[in-house]
Design an enzyme around this catalytic site. Structure first.
Site, mmCIF file in Angstrom:
data_model
loop_
_atom_site.group_PDB
_atom_site.id
_atom_site.type_symbol
_atom_site.label_atom_id
_atom_site.label_comp_id
_atom_site.label_asym_id
_atom_site.label_seq_id
_atom_site.Cartn_x
_atom_site.Cartn_y
_atom_site.Cartn_z
ATOM 1 N N SER A 178 0.963 -0.764 -0.822
ATOM 2 C CA SER A 178 0.417 -0.352 0.013
ATOM 3 C C SER A 178 0.458 1.049 0.267
ATOM 4 C CB SER A 178 -0.953 -0.492 1.032
ATOM 5 O OG SER A 178 -0.108 0.274 2.447
ATOM 6 N N HIS A 206 -5.640 -3.679 -2.516
ATOM 7 C CA HIS A 206 -5.755 -2.567 -3.232
ATOM 8 C C HIS A 206 -5.167 -3.740 -4.654
ATOM 9 C CE1 HIS A 206 -4.758 0.216 0.322
ATOM 10 N NE2 HIS A 206 -3.948 -0.660 -0.032
ATOM 11 N N LYS A 238 -12.045 0.195 -1.337
ATOM 12 C CA LYS A 238 -11.319 0.113 -2.434
ATOM 13 C C LYS A 238 -11.794 0.820 -3.465
ATOM 14 C CE LYS A 238 -7.826 0.283 1.038
ATOM 15 N NZ LYS A 238 -8.308 -0.649 2.290
#
Length: 384
Positions: A178, A206, A238
């Site tokens: 990240s 992610h 996300k």
């Protein structure tokens, strides 16, 4: 006095440039933000595909609320597992290619549930040194031996496994890191897990929705087969634009987690209207190649624009584009200068990153335009 000690510690954080400050957003999540009455271009959010404020998700939430109400009312194993949750789990399993999926309220709770359910005292976890805080905390909670290998250093991992006498072994890694934006060597890690009879737990917070064919995630991106020893965690707050997380794995592994993962068993089920939004989100992710292509173009524009400046970008093929500054106070000064120019970019400092590697973490979204990135490039070139 304990209060004096706390104040001294807060003062020390301020002096070292480590104090965190919270801002209140006065607009929906998106590339254009409003904070303290100021309009800004935001490069802060993990809304990689620009779905957090998408009309299709908003409509799905409204329909879900009218159908299911707002709350689930109980934990999943009591009476809080609604048909909307069941449908989403089936869709997530089919989308990722795993036999079964299990919903969690957040990615942090998913990680805290997975690791202690699979290993404990007498076992060992072999973890990448740059793993997310939730993975570090999960190992501590499990009471297993915690062996950390240098970032993405496969030979070092092999040496640790060869020397281990632990009963059960678990390799633990982020898929996309990240703060650096790089991708773990997942194919090699799975081969090593097979060789040493270990679990491989992959946190794809992610990568899910962004990488792989149709956004199916880092495991698909790296071409991994669906293995019984592979445990895949994806977050839904996300790229998916909502909230929550899921674990996808074999039938047996998911059945075990359902019975033993304390962060699944002992918490109220997520709102069913969020599950409805996520079902809509999955369809947009699957057909979101144009959004993912836009991310690639924007990252290339940023990197080309900053080439030849004193700013060092890490080698990231993802939506996370870190700009290394080094000193904590300078990172704060650069972030403040950008903010004054209408650009909101977070300064990331220790302990989130290693000492001496404070950075700007530029998070790109498919909702950004070339003009947004051009303004950021011009400002950073000027500040360089």
């Amino acid at each position: 006095m304990i209060w004096e000690e706390l104040q001294q510690q807060i003062d020390a954080r301020e002096r070292d440039g480590l104090q965190r400050r919270r801002r209140t957003l006065e607009a929906p999540c998106g590339p254009l933000a409003r904070v303290d009455g100021r309009d800004l271009i935001s490069f802060c959010s993990n809304d990689y595909l620009g779905l957090a404020n998408d009309p299709a998700l908003i409509e799905a939430v409204c329909v879900g609320a009218r159908t299911w109400g707002v709350g689930s009312g109980a934990s999943h194993l009591v009476s809080g597992h609604l048909a909307a949750h069941e449908q989403l789990e089936c869709e997530l399993a089919a989308f990722t290619g795993f036999p079964r999926a299990l919903l969690f309220s957040t990615g942090y709770m998913a990680n805290l549930g997975i690791v202690p359910a699979l290993v404990g005292r007498g076992d060992a976890v072999f973890a990448d040194r740059l793993n997310h805080a939730s993975l570090i905390d999960a190992v501590q909670l499990s009471r297993a031996e915690h062996r950390r290998y240098p970032h993405a250093d496969v030979p070092a991992l092999v040496r640790l496994l060869e020397a281990s006498t632990a009963k059960r072994k678990l390799i633990l890694t982020d898929a996309v890191f990240s703060m650096d934006g790089d991708i773990a060597p997942l194919a090699e890690l799975l081969e090593i897990a097979e060789r040493f009879d270990a679990w491989l737990v992959v946190d794809d917070a992610h990568g899910f929705g962004v990488l792989g064919p149709q956004g199916r995630g880092s495991v698909a991106h790296c071409g991994l087969p669906i293995s019984e020893r592979l445990i895949y965690m994806g977050t839904l707050g996300k790229a998916a634009g909502a909230s929550g997380a899921f674990v996808a794995a074999s039938e047996l592994a998911v059945a075990w987690l359902l019975q033993t993962a304390r962060t699944y068993i002992f918490t109220t089920g997520a709102s069913p209207l969020i599950a409805c939004a996520l079902s809509a989100s999955l369809r947009l992710i699957e057909h979101g190649d144009a959004r993912r292509s836009q991310l690639v173009r924007l990252a290339a524009q940023l990197r080309a624009g900053l080439a030849g400046t004193r700013w060092r970008l890490l080698d990231s093929p993802t939506a996370i584009q870190p700009v290394i500054i080094g000193d904590n106070h300078e990172a704060l000064r650069v972030a403040a200068s950008l903010y004054d120019r209408g650009l909101w970019v977070p300064a990331i400092r220790p302990p989130t990153v290693a000492k001496g590697t404070a950075r700007l973490r530029v998070s790109l979204s498919a909702a950004h335009t070339e003009a947004h990135v051009a303004k950021l490039v011009d400002a950073l070139r000027d500040l360089a």
